[in-house]
Design a protein around this motif. Structure first.
Motif, mmCIF file in Angstrom:
data_model
loop_
_atom_site.group_PDB
_atom_site.id
_atom_site.type_symbol
_atom_site.label_atom_id
_atom_site.label_comp_id
_atom_site.label_asym_id
_atom_site.label_seq_id
_atom_site.Cartn_x
_atom_site.Cartn_y
_atom_site.Cartn_z
ATOM 1 N N LEU A 199 0.682 -1.190 -0.082
ATOM 2 C CA LEU A 199 -0.164 -0.099 0.203
ATOM 3 C C LEU A 199 0.750 1.523 -0.056
ATOM 4 N N ALA A 200 1.876 1.351 0.787
ATOM 5 C CA ALA A 200 2.934 2.216 0.818
ATOM 6 C C ALA A 200 3.599 2.709 -0.590
ATOM 7 N N ARG A 201 3.704 1.627 -1.192
ATOM 8 C CA ARG A 201 4.383 1.784 -2.752
ATOM 9 C C ARG A 201 3.340 2.334 -3.580
ATOM 10 N N LEU A 202 2.081 2.010 -3.306
ATOM 11 C CA LEU A 202 0.974 2.322 -4.480
ATOM 12 C C LEU A 202 0.690 3.692 -3.927
ATOM 13 N N LEU A 203 0.691 4.024 -2.714
ATOM 14 C CA LEU A 203 0.199 5.356 -2.203
ATOM 15 C C LEU A 203 1.201 6.377 -1.816
ATOM 16 N N PRO A 204 2.240 6.912 -2.699
ATOM 17 C CA PRO A 204 3.321 7.884 -2.284
ATOM 18 C C PRO A 204 3.091 8.721 -1.156
ATOM 19 N N GLY A 205 3.679 9.024 -0.224
ATOM 20 C CA GLY A 205 3.536 9.720 0.775
ATOM 21 C C GLY A 205 2.507 9.544 1.849
ATOM 22 N N TRP A 206 1.864 8.379 1.753
ATOM 23 C CA TRP A 206 0.682 7.920 2.727
ATOM 24 C C TRP A 206 1.374 7.171 4.048
ATOM 25 N N GLU A 207 1.026 7.369 5.056
ATOM 26 C CA GLU A 207 1.403 6.717 6.047
ATOM 27 C C GLU A 207 0.172 6.646 7.330
ATOM 28 N N PRO A 208 0.085 5.397 7.687
ATOM 29 C CA PRO A 208 -1.014 4.951 8.551
ATOM 30 C C PRO A 208 -0.607 5.666 9.617
ATOM 31 N N THR A 209 -1.751 5.766 10.625
ATOM 32 C CA THR A 209 -1.406 6.402 12.005
ATOM 33 C C THR A 209 -0.517 5.385 12.745
ATOM 34 N N GLY A 210 -0.700 3.825 12.379
ATOM 35 C CA GLY A 210 0.186 2.973 13.075
ATOM 36 C C GLY A 210 -0.482 1.790 12.385
ATOM 37 N N VAL A 211 0.297 0.622 12.711
ATOM 38 C CA VAL A 211 0.219 -0.928 12.048
ATOM 39 C C VAL A 211 0.113 -1.777 13.226
ATOM 40 N N ILE A 212 -0.924 -2.699 13.188
ATOM 41 C CA ILE A 212 -1.007 -3.778 14.245
ATOM 42 C C ILE A 212 -0.899 -4.981 13.266
ATOM 43 N N CYS A 213 0.090 -6.109 13.740
ATOM 44 C CA CYS A 213 0.141 -7.136 13.172
ATOM 45 C C CYS A 213 -0.404 -8.405 13.902
ATOM 46 N N THR A 214 -1.238 -8.901 13.404
ATOM 47 C CA THR A 214 -1.889 -9.925 14.101
ATOM 48 C C THR A 214 -1.106 -11.304 13.956
ATOM 49 N N LEU A 215 -0.119 -11.353 13.239
ATOM 50 C CA LEU A 215 0.930 -12.632 13.142
ATOM 51 C C LEU A 215 1.631 -12.181 14.508
ATOM 52 N N ARG A 216 2.146 -11.188 14.771
ATOM 53 C CA ARG A 216 3.109 -10.760 15.932
ATOM 54 C C ARG A 216 2.454 -10.771 17.171
ATOM 55 N N LEU A 217 1.079 -10.499 17.097
ATOM 56 C CA LEU A 217 0.079 -10.565 18.228
ATOM 57 C C LEU A 217 -0.131 -12.139 18.695
ATOM 58 N N ALA A 218 -0.423 -12.827 17.581
ATOM 59 C CA ALA A 218 -0.645 -14.424 17.795
ATOM 60 C C ALA A 218 0.571 -15.091 18.609
ATOM 61 N N ARG A 219 1.737 -14.774 18.087
ATOM 62 C CA ARG A 219 2.790 -15.348 18.637
ATOM 63 C C ARG A 219 3.253 -15.041 20.041
ATOM 64 N N ALA A 220 2.984 -13.747 20.465
ATOM 65 C CA ALA A 220 3.018 -13.316 21.807
ATOM 66 C C ALA A 220 1.998 -13.715 22.633
ATOM 67 N N ARG A 221 0.747 -13.817 22.218
ATOM 68 C CA ARG A 221 -0.369 -14.476 23.018
ATOM 69 C C ARG A 221 -0.335 -15.654 23.232
ATOM 70 N N ARG A 222 -0.271 -16.372 22.019
ATOM 71 C CA ARG A 222 -0.312 -17.987 21.783
ATOM 72 C C ARG A 222 0.988 -18.598 21.565
ATOM 73 N N PRO A 223 2.102 -18.589 22.339
ATOM 74 C CA PRO A 223 3.240 -19.206 22.065
ATOM 75 C C PRO A 223 3.204 -20.604 22.043
ATOM 76 N N ASP A 224 2.098 -21.140 22.653
ATOM 77 C CA ASP A 224 2.188 -22.772 22.635
ATOM 78 C C ASP A 224 1.729 -23.282 21.231
ATOM 79 N N LEU A 225 1.148 -22.600 20.171
ATOM 80 C CA LEU A 225 0.723 -22.924 19.033
ATOM 81 C C LEU A 225 2.103 -23.248 18.357
ATOM 82 N N PRO A 226 2.258 -24.515 17.351
ATOM 83 C CA PRO A 226 3.333 -24.695 16.627
ATOM 84 C C PRO A 226 3.178 -23.658 15.317
ATOM 85 N N ARG A 227 2.226 -23.437 14.882
ATOM 86 C CA ARG A 227 2.165 -22.210 13.823
ATOM 87 C C ARG A 227 1.017 -21.157 14.061
#
Length: 200
Positions: free
Chosen positions: A103-131
């Motif tokens: 999206l940043a490549r397609l929208l030059p100059g655009w920046e979101p207020t912030g970015v949340i990654c659910t993959l990162r969140l899942a790894r932190a919240r559920r480290p017991d899962l193999p994937r």
């Protein structure tokens, strides 16, 4: 989780690409979350006709063919609307760096207020899962997909599913700041360089 601490404009996004390197966008969806709830009626989704053909490998993943995209709008015609939708928003995605980079490549100059990654969140919240793929999280978490339209690996379905998973994974945390602490990738924190990753 105190959803009153969440930002007023939060969009869970998903992108699908044509398999080129770097990828051309062929589908985009954005799912709003307001007051701790997904707003299915406000989901935005569009196909995009890419400047280069979709590769067979990409089609084998998301099912979209060049024929499917033949009458879709080109990016330049919808970019102003997409920018208006995304301006001032926090965005969330699964493996968010990939979607952000496209999206940043397609929208030059655009920046979101912030970015949340659910993959990162899942790894932190559920480290017991193999994937921590979307499929693995769907199987492991008590999330109903009964109201989710479409099919896996299509942008609207994956964005809606990611939104539901985000809400489920966020429940034990107290505030938005606590979520940000574990779910914002270091590469997307203020002033950092975005790491290189791939998209179909």
């Amino acid at each position: 989780m105190d959803f009153r601490t969440w930002p007023p404009k939060l969009l869970v996004v998903d992108t699908e690409g044509n398999g080129a390197s770097p990828p051309d966008l062929i589908e985009l969806a954005a799912v709003p979350i307001t007051a701790g709830a997904v707003r299915p009626g406000a989901i935005r989704q569009t196909l995009v006709r890419p400047p280069t053909p979709v590769t067979p490998l990409a089609t084998s993943v998301h099912g979209l063919t060049n024929q499917d995209l033949a009458i879709a709008p080109i990016w330049e015609t919808i970019a102003p609307v997409v920018r208006a939708d995304l301006d001032g928003a926090w965005i969330a995605a699964h493996n968010a760096t990939v979607d952000y980079r496209l999206l940043a490549r397609l929208l030059p100059g655009w920046e979101p207020t912030g970015v949340i990654c659910t993959l990162r969140l899942a790894r932190a919240r559920r480290p017991d899962l193999p994937r921590h793929t979307l499929d693995a999280l769907i199987a492991a978490l008590p999330v109903s997909l009964a109201g989710v339209a479409g099919a896996r690996h299509r942008a609207a379905f994956d964005a809606h599913t990611t939104a539901l998973l985000l809400l489920a994974l966020a429940q034990p945390l107290d505030t938005w700041d606590a979520l940000v602490e574990v779910a914002v990738p270091p590469s997307l924190r203020l002033g950092s360089a975005v790491e290189q990753q791939s998209l179909w």
